[in-house]
Design an enzyme around this catalytic site. Structure first.
Site, mmCIF file in Angstrom:
data_model
loop_
_atom_site.group_PDB
_atom_site.id
_atom_site.type_symbol
_atom_site.label_atom_id
_atom_site.label_comp_id
_atom_site.label_asym_id
_atom_site.label_seq_id
_atom_site.Cartn_x
_atom_site.Cartn_y
_atom_site.Cartn_z
ATOM 1 N N ASP A 221 -0.769 -7.404 1.678
ATOM 2 C CA ASP A 221 -0.157 -6.070 1.569
ATOM 3 C C ASP A 221 1.378 -6.167 1.647
ATOM 4 O O ASP A 221 1.997 -5.706 2.602
ATOM 5 C CB ASP A 221 -0.715 -5.199 2.714
ATOM 6 N N HIS B 94 0.808 -1.222 0.000
ATOM 7 C CA HIS B 94 0.000 0.000 0.000
ATOM 8 C C HIS B 94 0.844 1.276 0.000
ATOM 9 O O HIS B 94 0.311 2.381 -0.091
ATOM 10 C CB HIS B 94 -0.999 -0.004 1.178
ATOM 11 N N SER C 126 4.604 2.006 8.256
ATOM 12 C CA SER C 126 4.119 0.996 7.314
ATOM 13 C C SER C 126 5.251 0.378 6.522
ATOM 14 O O SER C 126 6.194 1.060 6.119
ATOM 15 C CB SER C 126 3.164 1.637 6.304
#
Ligand SMILES: *[C@@H]1O[C@H](CO)[C@@H](O)[C@H](O)[C@H]1NC(C)=O
Ligand SMILES: *[C@@H]1O[C@H](CO)[C@@H](O)[C@H](O)[C@H]1NC(C)=O
Ligand SMILES: *[C@@H]1O[C@H](CO)[C@@H](O)[C@H](O)[C@H]1NC(C)=O
Ligand SMILES: *[C@@H]1O[C@H](CO)[C@@H](O)[C@H](O)[C@H]1NC(C)=O
Ligand SMILES: *[C@@H]1O[C@H](CO)[C@@H](O)[C@H](O)[C@H]1NC(C)=O
Ligand SMILES: *[C@@H]1O[C@H](CO)[C@@H](O)[C@H](O)[C@H]1NC(C)=O
Ligand SMILES: *[C@@H]1O[C@H](CO)[C@@H](O)[C@H](O)[C@H]1NC(C)=O
Ligand SMILES: *[C@@H]1O[C@H](CO)[C@@H](O)[C@H](O)[C@H]1NC(C)=O
Length: 761
Positions: free
Chosen positions: A568, A517, A689
């Site tokens: 992801d 992502h 992330s």
């Protein structure tokens, strides 16, 4: 047992205890005091007690560092001059050729500075400016003035306090060094110019009796040597050129013998510290992916065996840590019989030779490491025994030698530990090629730390996840980060003037694992900025981006999940492999052979066994990093098994989720962390992330997840933010995306990069 008080206090105390004054056979404190300093006695005034002088910083005891109480009641040596503390000196730097040292002085004291200037036409290497340090060594490196004469090797220089014979530097030429009177030569006294343009051995340096090695020196020099002892240099034939890489030796063929002196010339505390140091050394050795056979003994006038090497040959399961934790070194007495120790090791070798057959014995390597104060007062000199060990390993008396160079099969290291060390004797017992096998330390206090700091600066193949210990890392924030977290990649993507930041993990020299992502589908490699914290430039060119084929953020919009993060994960292929060093090194990932080694699992362990090992608890402590004020480590606990359902139920509170079933958004492929139970976790922030979710073992780190998404967007700028009762984070479980990693990284067919070995099942 030893105690330290100022001498006149001590005199008063003893005076009370022995009001009769002198007793025949015991020593007295008459005329032992030192001007400007203090002393301590290891065994009061009894025969055999050692009187250890202590001086303030920058001073040393003169003329003797220690004295011993002899049976006739006399302290020996008997000082010719009144003991006093003298200022520390450094060896004479005016040995330089083709240049001058200023200021010119007869003697150089601690704090004195020198500058070096070369005669015209000569160029300088080494340190221009040097300071005399409190341990009697000069700071920096030996200055050398030389002219390009077309010699094969560069001028090896002359260290302060030394003299050199040999002034030609062609292939095969030898230079020899000597230290001036009273100084001890540490390092190589003879060096030969080799075909590759390097001198054999290492630069010598001249030590006063009060000069000791620093912790840093020992970890660097001994580190380099022991890595040589544990690994083999092997050639690999790349398509381009032949490179040499280091391969860990086959542990079953590697025998390590460790002896620790516990004779009572050594204090109680030392034994504890020594045992800790031995444990650290063993743990360090195992971090280099070798599991050798060990013999470990503690000795004084007799031998107290902790670990018997023959157990390894007889298939007995040996738990080294447990044995050392519970081992009582037992009776200790005044004697030190070093010869007995070498005899014992020689005997063990003959047993091993009898157990294995001749061809296997020939393959074996032997490493002996002895810690002692070097005062062997019984059993005679061990030199003869060391010769017999050499003959046994070198196979000199048989015809089995062939044209092998057997020298590589034996290393003997000695550590002289104590105030007064008989350096010449201990150095003579060392065996092995390379630079240095003898080290000199004042005490055991930081030996554990010294061993912890040994790190693979050479490129040993297949040591994923290796990093510095957490306790002893100094330096700037950036330096700390590099050494603690050498796998970290910072990723930023710039598109249409907006910028997204993510973290990633180096998992092979050429691939960075991160979250899918972080990208939108039309990101071009040129828009992706990857920085790895090794040498400048840190920015690495990106060759290709691979997103997990099943990643589709809008796949479940209709089911009430506005953003769906299953699968992801993404891999970034770098244009060029990163140079692996102490600053940049891949983290271990699941289901690879290297990870079995890192976790010390049997080589044939399966992927499932790794999973059971890494994620075995219902509450599994894990870490990930955040970038704010350098890198900081977050601590979380994954809720597994029975705890998982409650953990993921909080996903329903996230923005954009309207489904009533948490598992629609949080599939089985996520690890769930956060909340207050059993302890308050940290939460993931926006820039976290893509970073590795990892577990750390002794010196090795294994990635188990990738930071993906969370229920709360509380922290945009990163940092250590704590969870509340409702906040939860979800991380991709790497075990569930192994097929994707394998499809790209295990691809032998391509010639682009070195592939990774995944487990068959
Ligand atoms: C020396 O001192 C010890 C006490 O520290 C005492 O037990 C011993 O008898 C003394 N030795 C002699 C020969 O007096
Ligand atoms: C060298 O050190 C000694 C002792 O501290 C000091 O007296 C002397 O002035 C120093 N010499 C120079 C040139 O700094
Ligand atoms: C190590 O050596 C032993 C004994 O020679 C052998 O059985 C074993 O297969 C070797 N292991 C490796 C990984 O080479
Ligand atoms: C020696 O032992 C090894 C393995 O233990 C075996 O492979 C080898 O054949 C043996 N050699 C001889 C000469 O017996
Ligand atoms: C014994 O073997 C070693 C190592 O191969 C060799 O360096 C040494 O010269 C040999 N010594 C004798 C006396 O043959
Ligand atoms: C043992 O180690 C501790 C901690 O490093 C240190 O404080 C102590 O001085 C050491 N003792 C000796 C005798 O080396
Ligand atoms: C790290 O720094 C501290 C404080 O400056 C110092 O006491 C310690 O000895 C240093 N440790 C190392 C390994 O350099
Ligand atoms: C993502 O999933 C949606 C909904 O199932 C589908 O319409 C779309 O084609 C998928 N996109 C990709 C790139 O597969």
């Amino acid at each position: 047992m030893g105690f330290s008080v100022h001498w006149h206090l001590l005199a008063a105390l003893i005076g009370l205890l022995y009001s009769g004054g002198e007793v025949l056979g015991n020593c007295t404190e008459k005329n032992v005091q030192i001007q400007g300093g203090t002393y301590k006695l290891t065994k009061l005034l009894q025969t055999g007690s050692m009187l250890v002088y202590e001086c303030p910083k920058n001073y040393y005891p003169y003329p003797d560092l220690t004295r011993t109480c002899h049976a006739n009641g006399m302290w020996k040596p008997k000082p010719l001059k009144r003991p006093r503390c003298k200022m520390v000196e450094c060896p004479d730097p005016n040995v330089l050729l083709y240049g001058s040292v200023s200021p010119p002085q007869q003697r150089y004291f601690v704090g004195n500075e020198t500058m070096t200037e070369c005669y015209s036409g000569y160029k300088m290497r080494g340190s221009l400016r040097r300071v005399c340090l409190p341990n009697g060594k000069w700071s920096g490196r030996t200055p050398i003035c030389s002219r390009d004469t077309g010699d094969h090797c560069a001028d090896p220089g002359i260290p302060a306090g030394a003299s050199r014979t040999g002034n030609s530097f062609g292939i095969g030429d030898t230079v020899r060094y000597q230290c001036s009177r009273k100084l001890f030569l540490m390092g190589s006294d003879e060096r030969v110019c080799q075909e590759n343009g390097q001198w054999t051995g290492i630069e010598p340096s001249c030590y006063f009796s009060y000069t000791y090695d620093t912790a840093l020196e020992v970890s660097q020099v001994f580190g380099r040597e022991i890595i040589n002892s544990l690994t083999n240099l092997e050639s690999v034939d790349d398509t381009m050129e032949t490179r040499k890489i280091r391969i860990p030796k086959n542990g079953t063929l590697l025998n390590i013998y460790i002896a620790v002196d516990v004779s009572d010339s050594i204090e109680e505390d030392y034994v504890k510290n020594a045992t800790r140091a031995v444990k650290e050394l063993i743990s360090k050795i195992s971090s280099f992916a070798v599991t050798p056979n060990y013999e470990i003994v503690f000795f004084s006038s007799n031998i107290n065996q902790a670990v018997n090497i023959l157990d390894f040959y007889n298939g007995v399961k040996v738990n080294l840590r447990e044995i050392l934790d519970n081992f009582d070194t037992g009776d200790r007495d005044g004697g030190t019989d070093l010869n007995l120790v070498f005899h014992h090791f020689l005997e063990r070798m003959s047993f091993i030779k009898a157990i294995v057959n001749a061809s296997e014995f020939k393959e074996q390597y032997h490493v002996i490491i002895v810690f002692t104060d070097g005062i062997y007062n019984m059993g005679g000199s061990p030199l003869q025994t060391v010769e017999r060990i050499k003959n046994m390993v070198y196979l000199n008396h048989t015809n089995e030698m062939g044209d092998d160079n057997r020298v590589e099969h034996l290393d003997i290291y000695t550590f002289g530990i104590g105030v007064e060390i008989f350096s010449e004797d201990l150095k003579r017992l060392t065996v092995g090629t390379g630079g240095r096998h003898f080290f000199k330390l004042k005490d055991y206090s930081n030996l554990q730390e010294v061993f912890d700091q040994i790190i693979d600066e050479a490129q040993v193949k297949g040591l994923c996840g290796l990093h510095f210990g957490y306790d002893h890392v100094n330096g700037t924030l950036n330096e700390r980060n590099r050494r603690l977290y050498p796998w970290v990649a910072s990723i930023s993507i710039t598109l249409d003037g907006t910028r997204r930041n993510c973290l990633g993990a180096l998992i092979t020299p050429q691939f960075v694992l991160t979250a899918a992502h972080c990208f939108v589908f039309d990101d071009l490699p040129a828009n992706i900025n990857v920085e790895i914290n090794d040498q400048e430039p840190m920015r690495k060119a990106v060759k290709r981006l691979y997103l997990h084929p099943k990643y589709n953020i809008s796949a479940k919009v209709k089911e009430g999940v506005k953003e769906f993060y299953d699968y992801d994960v993404a891999l970034i292929q770098l244009e060029d492999p990163v140079h692996i060093s102490i600053l940049a090194r891949p983290i271990c990932i699941p289901c690879t052979l290297e990870t079995n080694t890192a976790l010390k699992l049997p080589a044939d362990s399966t992927c499932l066994q790794q999973r059971q090992f890494l994620l075995k608890n219902q509450i599994e402590p894990l870490n990930f990093l955040t970038k704010s004020n350098g890198l900081q480590k977050k601590t979380v606990r994954a809720k597994l098994g029975d705890n998982r359902v409650a953990c993921i139920s909080h996903a329903l509170q996230a923005d954009g989720i309207t489904t009533k079933k948490a598992e629609v958004a949080v599939t089985d492929h996520f690890l769930c962390t956060g909340g207050l139970e059993p302890e308050r976790d940290h939460i993931a922030c926006t820039g976290d992330s893509g970073g590795a979710v990892f577990k750390t073992f002794e010196h090795r780190t294994v990635q188990v997840g990738v930071v993906s998404w969370g229920t709360k967007k509380q922290c945009k700028g990163g940092g250590l933010v704590e969870s509340n009762a409702d906040s939860r984070d979800f991380h991709i479980n790497l075990f569930d995306v192994v097929d994707f990693l394998k499809s790209i990284l295990a691809n032998d067919a391509q010639e682009d990069f070195e592939s990774l070995v995944f487990l068959e099942n």
